[in-house]
Design a protein around this motif. Structure first.
Motif: not given
Length: 553
Positions: A121, A202, A450, A452-454, A456
């Motif tokens: 993370t 963010n 970010r 992976r976050e983006s 998702l």
């Protein structure tokens, strides 16, 4: 250094897996750090070399232009480049680049090889208490020292206080920036919707990175605001002081000593750009007798002279039977404000006024005496140079008249201040350009962390356009925070600097004059530039396929 440090942080984040593999096959932490510093040395040498080549080329171009177009007014023999000018950039560039890369290099070795090889993370960048304490102490001590410099006219203390307080604000950036960003959370949600709210969160997630993003832009906005406000206040104070010394726009007198005639006064009143005139009758023979001194009264004037003066306060209290004395003349004559004085035509009351020269305007009900001199006031929207030239032509036509134009001198001073301000702002604009590189770099690092976050969010229905909008809002919010802090500090530093420099000149204190139109332009440019800096990182984030990003490709 801030930009270079952020850039190396991005580079090492992109090479995290590569560094982890090197650690797995036996590379030690010292070897990793040395390899990064070697890279910093190479970059620190190449950048000054490119800068020198560009600077010498521009210098030669400037010499060529001056020789071709300005040879009569600006003779230039050629470009002279000293050894110091060549060697100093290399030393400074290498040292600062290495220092800026040192902390990212050390930080990159703290992650274990196995941890770097698996998804992690993004860091939160929590703020340490020591940093907050040092920041508060720096701001407090700096403001106190700055106040001392202003009150005592101590330029060294003022500069030291400015540096110390600004360093304290930079140290408190990880605390101040999230607070200011959080203040616009509701506005972002209302104006942009969910992507706007995500952008604000963010921006607040990693306080240290948010502070690093805004710090470079904060420096540029603060400096430009400081110079703009300082120049405006300096011009205002200078105009007031010049008006106190020479409170009229133009003076027309007779070169023969006979005085200006009534017909000539009427001719001068018709000159375009002249708003008001008054006639002054000089009395070279009159004396004012005080306790022990005898001084010369220079002029006999009417109370209507207020309509001509740029500083009407100089004739405050002027009335029949009142003599106006400047402080020096009054002191020499032993006369106090409101005291009685004797003049050749009887008794009068003394009124001490702040005028720049030992001149004693006199108002009396007796008849006019002495030769006539004309004081003139130009219209506020008139060009002082054009009106002065028109007065000179009128004086030449009448014959025997001579013109002096303090307004033209004030205009020349204003042009000099504008030229210095323009050059300074042009140089400081480079700081803003560098800051924009920093905004783009830190947003790029944020995109990398970010990914992976983006992905998702994209998988849950966020469109590429919304993702780009989210990053644009994040950049705009951080830029707006830098603008708010920079404008506030720039106004304070601009006023404090001029108050320190003019402590012995402005007896009535230095006024706070803020050119809001120019400040608004600076703010708008900075925010728009921050939006432009987000284009490339946002485009990169939107081009990554959600499935590929979630799979770690």
């Amino acid at each position: 250094m801030i930009i270079v440090a952020n850039t190396f942080t991005i580079l090492l984040a992109q090479r995290q897996r590569q560094l982890a593999l090197l650690r797995c096959v036996g590379a030690g932490r010292g070897q990793i750090v040395r390899s990064v510093l070697a890279e910093a040395v190479i970059l620190g040498a190449l950048a000054p070399l490119a800068g020198l080549v560009l600077a010498v080329g521009l210098g030669e171009l400037g010499v060529f232009a001056a020789d071709r177009y300005l040879a009569d007014v600006l003779p230039v023999d050629g470009l002279v480049v000293s050894p110091v000018a060549l060697l100093a950039p290399f030393g400074v560039g290498i040292v600062l680049t290495v220092l800026a890369a040192l902390l990212p290099a050390v930080r990159a070795t703290r992650t274990s090889p196995l941890a770097a090889l698996r998804p992690e993370t993004p860091p939160t960048g929590r703020v340490r208490v020591v940093r907050v304490v040092l920041g508060v102490l720096g701001v407090g001590a700096g403001v106190g020292l700055l106040g001392w410099g202003v009150s005592q006219g101590d330029l060294t203390g003022g500069i030291a206080g400015g540096f110390l307080s600004f360093a304290g604000v930079l140290a408190l950036g990880p605390v101040l920036v999230p607070l200011l960003v959080g203040a616009v959370r509701g506005l972002a949600r209302v104006s942009v919707g969910a992507p706007g709210a995500l952008a604000v969160e963010n921006a607040r997630r990693n306080p240290r990175r948010a502070a690093a993003t805004t710090s470079a832009l904060l420096i540029g906005v603060t400096l430009i605001t400081m110079m703009t406000v300082g120049a405006t206040i300096a011009r205002t104070v200078s105009d007031e002081e010049i008006s106190g010394q020479v409170p009229v726009d133009a003076v027309v007198s007779s070169a023969t000593g006979e005085g200006v005639t009534a017909a000539q006064v009427e001719r001068l009143r018709t000159v375009p750009g002249i708003e008001a005139t008054t006639v002054i009758h000089e009395i070279p023979e009159a004396t004012i007798r005080g306790r022990e001194e005898t001084v010369v009264a220079m002029s006999l004037v009417d109370p209507e002279v207020r309509d001509v003066l740029r500083a009407p306060r100089l004739v405050e209290g002027l009335a029949p039977g009142v003599v106006l004395l400047d402080p020096t003349t009054a002191a020499n004559a032993g006369v106090v404000d409101g005291g009685a004085v004797t003049v050749p035509w009887g008794r009068a009351t003394a009124r001490v006024a702040k005028v720049g020269a030992p001149v004693a305007p006199v108002s009396d009900v007796s008849g006019r005496q002495g030769r006539a001199v004309v004081w003139l006031r130009m219209a506020d929207d008139a060009d002082p140079d054009e009106v002065s030239n028109a007065l000179n032509r009128a004086a030449a036509d009448e014959g025997g008249l001579q013109v002096s134009s303090p307004a033209a001198a004030r205009a020349e001073l204003d042009r000099a201040v504008d030229a210095v301000l323009l050059v300074t702002i042009a140089l400081l604009a480079v700081a803003v350009l560098i800051a924009l590189v920093g905004v783009g770099n830190t947003l790029g690092l944020s995109v990398i962390e970010r990914t992976r976050e983006s992905a998702l969010l994209r998988a849950l229905g966020l469109t590429g356009r919304q993702l780009r909008g989210m990053l644009a809002v994040e950049a705009a919010v951080l830029s707006a925070v830098a603008v708010v802090l920079g404008v506030a500090m720039g106004i304070g530093y601009g006023w404090a600097g001029i108050a320190t420099l003019f402590a012995d000149i402005a007896d009535d204190g230095v006024p706070l004059v803020v050119p809001w139109a120019r400040i608004a332009l600076v703010a708008a440019v900075a925010i728009v530039a921050g939006l432009l800096a987000s284009v490339l990182p946002a485009r990169h984030a939107a081009l990554v396929a959600p499935a590929a990003a979630l799979a770690g490709e």
